[in-house]
Write an enzyme that holds these catalytic residues in place. Sequence first.
Site, short mmCIF file in Angstrom:
data_model
loop_
_atom_site.label_atom_id
_atom_site.label_comp_id
_atom_site.label_asym_id
_atom_site.label_seq_id
_atom_site.Cartn_x
_atom_site.Cartn_y
_atom_site.Cartn_z
N LYS A 46 71.85 -0.20 61.27
CA LYS A 46 73.16 0.41 61.09
C LYS A 46 73.25 1.80 61.72
CE LYS A 46 73.37 1.95 56.83
NZ LYS A 46 73.64 3.35 56.59
N THR A 47 72.25 2.63 61.46
CA THR A 47 72.29 3.98 62.01
C THR A 47 72.21 3.94 63.54
OG1 THR A 47 71.15 4.70 60.02
CG2 THR A 47 71.32 6.30 61.79
N ASP A 229 79.94 6.50 57.68
CA ASP A 229 78.73 5.80 57.28
C ASP A 229 78.76 5.54 55.77
OD1 ASP A 229 76.28 4.68 57.58
OD2 ASP A 229 75.16 6.56 57.72
N GLU A 230 78.01 4.57 55.29
CA GLU A 230 77.88 4.30 53.85
C GLU A 230 79.25 4.22 53.17
OE1 GLU A 230 74.90 3.70 52.79
OE2 GLU A 230 73.45 5.07 53.69
N GLN A 260 74.65 -2.15 48.57
CA GLN A 260 73.90 -0.90 48.42
C GLN A 260 74.75 0.21 47.80
OE1 GLN A 260 70.93 0.15 51.55
NE2 GLN A 260 71.94 -1.48 52.68
N ARG A 609 63.41 -1.20 50.98
CA ARG A 609 62.80 -0.06 51.68
C ARG A 609 61.46 -0.47 52.29
NH1 ARG A 609 66.76 1.78 52.98
NH2 ARG A 609 67.60 -0.03 51.94
#
Length: 655
Positions: A46-47, A229-230, A260, A609
Site C-alpha cells: 500500500k505505501t 492513507d489509512e 485494520q 506483522r
Amino acid sequence: MKYFYKFLLSVFMYSKIIKNMNENQIEAITSNNKNLLILAGAGSGKTRVLVNRIFWLIKNQNISPKSILAVTFTNKSSKEIYNRINKLIKFNINDIWVGTFHGLAYKMLYLNSNNKNFQIIDKNDQIYLIKSITKKLNLDIKKYPPIKSMYYINKIKNLGLYSKDYVDMNCSNEFNNKLLYIYKIYQKECYKHCFLDFGEILISANDFLFKNPVVLKKYNMQFKYILIDEFQDINNIQYKWISTIKNKNNKIMVVGDDDQSIYGWRGAKSEFIQKFIFDYPDTKIIRLEQNYRSTGNILFAANELINNNNNRIKKKLWTQKKNGELISIYSAKNEIDEAVFIVNYIKIWKYNGGLLNDFAVLYRKNIQSNILEKILLRNNINYEILNSINFFNRIEIKLIIFYLRFILNNNDNISFLKIINTPKRGIGINTINKINEISKKYKISLFKAVYKILKYKILKNRQFLNLNGFFILINEIKKKIINLKLYEQINYIIQKIDLFLMYKKKEDFKIRINNVYELIELSKKFYFENIKETEILKLFLSNIILNNDNIDIKKIDSVKLMTLHSSKGLEFNQVFIIGMEEGIFPNKFIINSKSLEEERRLAYVGITRAKKKLILTYTKSRYLHGKNIFPIPSRFIKEIPKKFIKKIENYKIIL
DNA sequence: GCGGAGACCCTTTTT
DNA sequence: GGGTCTCCGC
C-alpha cells in the site's frame, strides 16, 4: 526533438515506477480516475503504491509538487512517505503537503490565520484544565473524574461539534448534562487562553475555511491531487475537513483496509469507506489482495481469524510464498516464565548468528513490557521500546516547556501553576489561593494577579518576598532571552532556575540531565531562516506536541517492544504476541460485540506483522495490579484452525 | 510551607 | 503495582 526526449524520459520513468508491480498496483498508481478507492489488504504494498503514485504524478504527469496533498494518521507514516519520496525526487520535496491530519490542519491555520498565538495542548493539559474547572464548579472529583470528562468532550469534538450543538441521547440524565456543562466552560477557558486541543485543531481549520472563502478557494485550486492513507481510521471531523478542501475538480485517492480499523475509540469509523463511495458515486475501486509480506501459514491463519467478524468488506488475501513454518504457541506458567521463554528463544537465535532486529514483541497494554524489560536487561540483550513514555512527557522536559510556554504567554494559567513553585521557592497553597482569589475578583490572569498583590502589598513578610522573587525571576528571563536563539533560551532558563539542583540528590540524576541535553540538541536543529525567534519558539512548542516521536529510532541491533496499536504499518521477520489471554486480549473492558470486532482486527493487525515466524504466548497465572489472576487462553487462539498451529511443549533453557 | 507515611484508587489503545 | 491524594508532624 525536445518533445521526443520528453517522451523517452517519460517512458523510462514509467518503467521505473511500475517495476516489480502487479497489475492492480499499476492501475492504482497510474489511474486517471477522479475518485479512487484502494482497498489494500495487510502487506499488499500500500505505501509503495501511494509513494509511487506521487512519483508518477510529478515525473510522468508533470504535476507540480505543491498541488499534492498527502494525508496520514501517524507521524511515523508521514515521515516514511516523506523519506521515500525524498529518495526518488530530490527537489521541491518540501512543496508537497505531506503530514498528519493534525499537522496539516495546524499548518493551514498557522499560514493563514491572523491570530498565531494559539498554544496546542495535549491530553495532560486537557485533564489539568478540566480538573481545575470541575473543582471551580464545586463538583465532586470522584463523581466527575477529569479523565471521563475529557473522553466525553473529545468524543463530541471528534464529531466536529461544540457543547451547544450536541444533543446527548441521555440529555435527561443529570450526569451527562453536567459533563456537557463542563465542556462548555472548558471551551470558554480554551478560547480565553488561545488553547487548541487535538480536536480543536481540526474543528478550527474547518471553520476557518468556511469563514474565509478566499483561502478555501486558494486551496481548492491548489490541491489538484489529494491522497489519504489509512482511510479506515478517519473520523467525522477529518472527513468534513477533507470534503471541504475537495471540490469537483480535484482528484482524490483514498487507501484503506477496514480489517485494520483499530481506532474506533478515537471516533474513527470504517463506515466512511462506504460513505465515500456513496458521496462520490463515480469512485473506481481497486483491490490489492496479493500479500507480499507473510508466509502462507501466517497469512491463512490471519484470514481465518478475521473471517469471524461480520461487519467487513469481504476480501481474501493470497500469497505466492510457501507455507513456511507453523505458528508456535507457548503456554507459560506465569508472566515471568513467559518473558524467560521469549528471551531464551531470542538468545538462541542470536547465538546462531541471527539478528535482534528480526524480533518484535507485541502486547495489548504498555505495562506488559515491564517484566520483559527486566529479563532482557538481565541478559544483556539490546531492546527498544517504541512509543513508550513520550520524551516530551518526562517531568524535567515538561518543566522547561512550561517555562517556555509561560515566557511566551504570561496569561497561560496552566503553565503558571506548573512553574510557580517548581523548583521549590516557598510559594505554598495559601499564596496560590490568594492569587486565585485576586484573579477571580478582578477577572485578570494569575500572573497579573501576582503583579497586583505585589504592587498593593496584599501579602506580607516571607510570602511577599518569595512571590516577589518569582516575579523578578520571570521578568529577568523575559528581558534576557528576547535576542537569544532557541537553544540559548533553554540554556538560560535552566541556569536561572537551577534545574539541575532539583535532581542532584535523586538517583536518576544522570538520565534527567541527559534528557535535558537531548532537548537542547533538538532545539539547535530547530531553526528557520528569516523567522523571528519568538515565532520559532511558537512553532517549536506546537511541533513538540504534534510530532511527539521526534526522537529517531536508534540504529543499533535490538529487539523492538511495542503495543499492538503502534505496530500497525510495520513488519518483522519474527513476531511474538504475548498475553493472549481472555481479559487481556481481548481486553476485559470490551464485552459488547462491536468493540470485540475491533479487538479481533487488532489481533489481525498483530498477526500480519510477521513475515516468517509468529509465536503466541499466554500464561496460566499472572500477577497483575497486586493480585494473582488465572486467565484462560484468548478466544483468538481458538479461532486459528489447528492445522496452522504447533504447540511448544518443552524448550531448551540456555539462560 | 515542606516532606514523609499511609490510604485509596485505577487499571487500553493515540493524534 | 504504582501513581495520586490526604493528613500530620516538623
